[in-house]
Design a protein around this motif. Structure first.
Motif, short mmCIF file in Angstrom:
data_model
loop_
_atom_site.label_atom_id
_atom_site.label_comp_id
_atom_site.label_asym_id
_atom_site.label_seq_id
_atom_site.Cartn_x
_atom_site.Cartn_y
_atom_site.Cartn_z
N GLY A 531 0.81 -1.21 0.00
CA GLY A 531 0.00 0.00 0.00
C GLY A 531 0.85 1.26 0.00
N THR A 532 0.24 2.37 0.41
CA THR A 532 0.91 3.68 0.46
C THR A 532 1.21 4.02 1.90
OG1 THR A 532 -0.31 4.41 -1.49
CG2 THR A 532 0.74 6.12 -0.16
N LEU A 533 2.48 4.32 2.21
CA LEU A 533 2.89 4.59 3.58
C LEU A 533 2.64 6.05 3.96
CD1 LEU A 533 6.28 2.64 3.73
CD2 LEU A 533 4.05 1.91 4.61
N PHE A 534 2.37 6.27 5.26
CA PHE A 534 2.23 7.62 5.82
C PHE A 534 3.41 8.01 6.70
CE2 PHE A 534 -2.68 6.94 5.89
CZ PHE A 534 -2.71 7.10 4.51
N VAL A 535 4.32 7.08 6.98
CA VAL A 535 5.42 7.33 7.92
C VAL A 535 6.75 7.08 7.24
CG1 VAL A 535 4.00 6.74 9.93
CG2 VAL A 535 5.34 4.95 8.80
N THR A 536 7.80 7.55 7.89
CA THR A 536 9.17 7.37 7.42
C THR A 536 9.95 6.56 8.45
OG1 THR A 536 9.84 9.46 8.46
CG2 THR A 536 9.10 9.56 6.16
N PRO A 537 11.14 6.04 8.09
CA PRO A 537 11.96 5.36 9.10
C PRO A 537 12.25 6.26 10.30
CG PRO A 537 12.82 4.95 6.91
CD PRO A 537 11.74 5.97 6.75
N LEU A 538 12.23 5.67 11.49
CA LEU A 538 12.45 6.34 12.78
C LEU A 538 11.24 7.15 13.24
CD1 LEU A 538 16.18 7.51 12.52
CD2 LEU A 538 15.26 5.39 13.47
#
Length: 631
Positions: A531-538
């Protein structure tokens, strides 16, 4: 004191982004309101930080300019439909309006609405065809469409014989022909206002009479009221009688042409005008006495409401009919933040603190409604639309508050026959011709009815729909995707109409975190294929927080905090890099549109998150089983 025959009161009305506030900047420069060496920001009337960021006017504002012995009061009004109630009320303070029409777009939904209100008030507008210097501008076609709109709205012969000016508010010139240029300046506008706007009517020697049109708040003084003095004089410290009126008919109309209003006098109270102010330029100036025709702000009465009549005590029954206060069409739940991150990024508020802040907002935001719902963690807040409520949420967020809001819901009414009615909007879409098919299909699925379609020479097609308000919730982002960002969509509330049936909601599920911690690139790389993410690493996440949109219907439970297993030997893919797509960072407006009925938007000063109402996975499964058994 300016003689009443030298006063001109006008309001600037237009659809959003047609150049009202920019035109006022040019008026100020032409009237030399500021010193020649003064540093003046653009859109000086938009003095609110949110207004500047969004490029819209949220609340009506009053300013004055002087020209050849005449005092011209100008009221800048909002152009967005969610704040249209501000326009309705200020029309009672003016004797004419400047109707701005974009030379390229022509009349738009809000143009029709505000013009209808002005014509019903008996005002003779002055039409300004703005932005004639832009590419693809067609001032003659825009003027013809505006005249057709006057005719369609039932304007009288005198109203149809309006004065017309052409120009560019950005470049600071207006002329009586579209062939002018920057050398023309703004003299034609001032001359037209003095010539075509009638002086206020009212006898300065009669007993004082005024109706409250807008409300304000000043610390240490309390609520203030602004309105035009209809007759007589007002002096500081003068005794007054406050007449409170109320409507007897329903607060909502099933059609956009409601009948005559029925009203009565509810109460009268003895008051006193403690302070009196007038506006000169942009500054509020304290005055000892003012006269008929002046637009003034007073303080003193403890209780003031829109439409109240303030009069001299010797007048017998001078009460005026109450002013229309727009009824809310959309509601949301405001909840205290019970998530695991509460208090980390701002001030976690209790329900009492939340109510106090909303009560403070009710002092000036008369279109807002706050209701108790019998819950210890939430109140129901209603407004004119999603943007109306989003602006309030943004203001509270910037004050350091943390809280949650639910998905918006429309407000329905039941008529005398027991039929359910819902709010309906007029929707106008300008879209490239190659995308019109998908737009018509998507709007039709949301119960929209195509009323008209016009194809221009520039390859753009204008589509006019009537659509339920709930059909527009969540459609804007989908519309921009379908039209590759080239479409323009504008709507306004039209009326209440019978319920049109179920409308399909979001057809994609949510990606929900199963654990609390920091998201890892290793885990997100696998999840982005789903799907499409809303967050980034960390990014910090917690159980029940939504980290992305699933590519399929139904929710996907996942663990974005999962790390790669470490071993004591060198793997062949040790130096392999993680490749991630750019995530979709949800803004407040986008998050409000996106969330489903069982989800919330968590609002903090530092972040906008979306989450499930019930955070625990086990509790959600239990509640689903209970709901299924009840069915």
């Amino acid at each position: 004191m300016t003689p009443i025959d030298k006063i001109r009161n006008v309001a600037i009305i237009a659809h959003i982004d047609h150049g009202k506030t920019t035109l006022i900047d040019s008026i100020f420069r032409a009237a030399h309101v500021f010193r020649d060496n003064a540093r003046v920001v653009e859109r000086v009337m938009d003095n609110n930080e949110i207004e500047r960021e969004r490029g819209i006017t949220i609340r009506a504002k009053h300013c004055t300019v002087e020209w050849k012995g005449h005092l011209i009061n100008i009221i800048d009004t909002p152009g967005h439909a969610d704040f249209s109630g501000e326009v309705e009320r200020v029309l009672s303070m003016v004797d004419s309006v400047l109707l701005l029409v974009d030379a390229n777009e022509g009349p738009m939904p809000q143009t029709r609405y505000v013009l209808m209100r002005a014509l019903r008030s008996g005002l003779r507008p002055i039409v300004i065809i703005n932005k004639v210097d832009r590419p693809l501008a067609d001032p003659h076609t825009a003027l013809n469409k505006t005249f057709d709109l006057f005719f369609a709205l039932g304007a009288t012969d005198e109203q149809c014989d309006f004065a017309t000016l052409y120009g560019s508010g950005l470049d600071g010139w207006l002329s009586r022909t579209p062939d002018g240029g920057p050398d023309c300046g703004m003299e034609a506008l001032f001359e037209t206002i003095v010539e075509h706007v009638p002086a206020p009517k009212g006898d300065p020697d009669a007993p004082f009479l005024m109706q409250v049109s807008t409300l304000g708040w000043r610390d240490h003084l309390g609520r203030t009221a602004t309105g035009r003095i209809l007759q007589g004089r007002l002096t500081r410290g003068m005794d007054l009688t406050r007449w409170v009126t109320r409507r007897l008919d329903a607060g909502w109309a099933a059609t956009d042409t409601p009948g005559e209003m029925e009203w009565e006098v509810a109460e009268t109270t003895a008051e006193r005008a403690v302070h009196v102010w007038v506006t000169r330029g942009l500054e509020s100036v304290s005055k000892h006495d003012v006269s008929a025709g002046d637009i003034v702000t007073i303080s003193g009465p403890k209780e003031l409401n829109i439409g109240d009549t303030l009069a001299a005590p010797e007048l017998e029954n001078p009460a005026l009919p109450p002013l229309d206060i727009e009824e809310p069409t959309v509601s949301m739940m405001f909840l205290i933040n019970n998530g695991p991150f509460a208090g980390r990024e701002g001030r976690a508020v209790t329900l009492r603190q939340l109510k106090l802040r909303l009560t403070r907002e009710l002092r000036v935001n008369v279109a807002l409604r706050v209701e108790e719902v019998g819950r210890m963690d939430a109140v129901k807040v209603s407004g004119r639309g999603e943007l109306h409520l989003a602006v309030l949420i943004e203001e509270m967020r910037r004050e350091g508050m943390e809280f949650c809001v639910s998905a918006p819901e429309i407000i329905t009414h039941t008529d005398a026959q027991g039929r359910l009615h819902e709010p309906v909007e007029e929707l106008i879409i300008d879209v490239p011709t190659e995308h019109q098919g998908v737009v018509i299909e998507k709007v039709s699925q949301r119960k929209g009815e195509l009323a008209a379609m016009h194809t221009g020479e520039t390859g753009m097609t204008r589509l006019e729909f009537r659509i339920p308000t709930r059909g527009l919730i969540g459609y804007r982002s989908e519309f921009l995707t379908d039209t590759r960002g080239l479409g323009i969509m504008a709507s306004r509330f039209a009326c209440y109409a019978p319920w049109t049936g179920d409308i399909p909601g979001r057809n994609r599920g949510s990606m929900i975190s199963l654990d609390t911690g920091d998201a890892t690139g290793y885990s997100l790389e696998n999840l982005q294929q789903r799907g499409t993410l809303f967050v980034t690493p960390l990014s910090p996440v917690y159980e029940g927080m939504i980290i992305g949109e699933n590519s399929r219907p139904g929710d996907l439970i996942c663990n974005p905090t999962k790390r790669k297993a470490l071993t004591n030997h060198r793997a062949s893919n040790k130096d392999q890099t993680v490749t991630l797509d750019v995530p979709r960072i949800l803004t407040l407006d986008a998050a409000i549109e996106w969330v489903a009925n069982d989800e919330l938007v968590e609002v903090t000063p530092a972040a906008i998150r979306v989450r499930k109402t019930v955070l625990s996975y086990e509790l959600r499964k239990k509640s689903e089983k209970v709901a299924a058994a009840a069915e």
